[in-house]
Design a protein around this motif. Structure first.
Motif, PDB file in Angstrom:
ATOM      1  N   LEU A  32      46.503  37.666  47.409  1.00 19.65           N
ATOM      2  CA  LEU A  32      45.271  36.825  47.282  1.00 19.65           C
ATOM      3  C   LEU A  32      44.197  37.674  46.620  1.00 19.65           C
ATOM      4  O   LEU A  32      43.315  37.134  45.948  1.00 19.65           O
ATOM      5  N   ARG A  33      44.388  39.010  46.807  1.00 24.72           N
ATOM      6  CA  ARG A  33      43.261  39.969  46.037  1.00 24.72           C
ATOM      7  C   ARG A  33      43.587  40.138  44.627  1.00 24.72           C
ATOM      8  O   ARG A  33      42.676  40.561  43.924  1.00 24.72           O
ATOM      9  N   ALA A  34      44.829  39.840  44.132  1.00 25.88           N
ATOM     10  CA  ALA A  34      45.264  40.183  42.739  1.00 25.88           C
ATOM     11  C   ALA A  34      44.490  39.191  41.808  1.00 25.88           C
ATOM     12  O   ALA A  34      44.446  38.150  42.044  1.00 25.88           O
ATOM     13  N   PRO A  35      43.886  39.820  40.775  1.00 26.44           N
ATOM     14  CA  PRO A  35      43.133  39.088  39.771  1.00 26.44           C
ATOM     15  C   PRO A  35      44.174  37.955  39.125  1.00 26.44           C
ATOM     16  O   PRO A  35      45.341  38.309  38.674  1.00 26.44           O
ATOM     17  N   ILE A  36      43.815  36.808  39.016  1.00 27.40           N
ATOM     18  CA  ILE A  36      44.530  35.885  38.108  1.00 27.40           C
ATOM     19  C   ILE A  36      43.998  35.581  36.673  1.00 27.40           C
ATOM     20  O   ILE A  36      42.827  35.243  36.658  1.00 27.40           O
TER      21      ILE A  36
END
Length: 68
Positions: A38-42
């Protein structure tokens, strides 16, 4: 394993909001993994994917940089 569509990264991304939707894989991952995902940038869909080797300024792989 389930259907192939359930295992693709695109199946856990809500492209309208740019956030993760982990309901379909929640039972397969730990809480720490969920937080990391959820912290990974998309990225944006209009961005072009490309391969980058982070150990060279040019972004290209070299034998020398691979060795080091």
């Amino acid at each position: 394993m389930g259907h192939l569509d359930e295992t693709l990264v695109g199946s856990i991304i809500d492209h309208e909001t740019g956030t993760g939707k982990l309901d379909s894989i929640h039972h397969m991952i730990s809480k720490d993994e969920e937080i990391s995902i959820l912290r990974a940038p998309i990225g944006h869909r209009e961005d072009i994917d490309r391969l980058i080797w982070p150990y060279e300024k040019s972004g290209r792989h070299t034998v020398k940089s691979g060795y080091h």
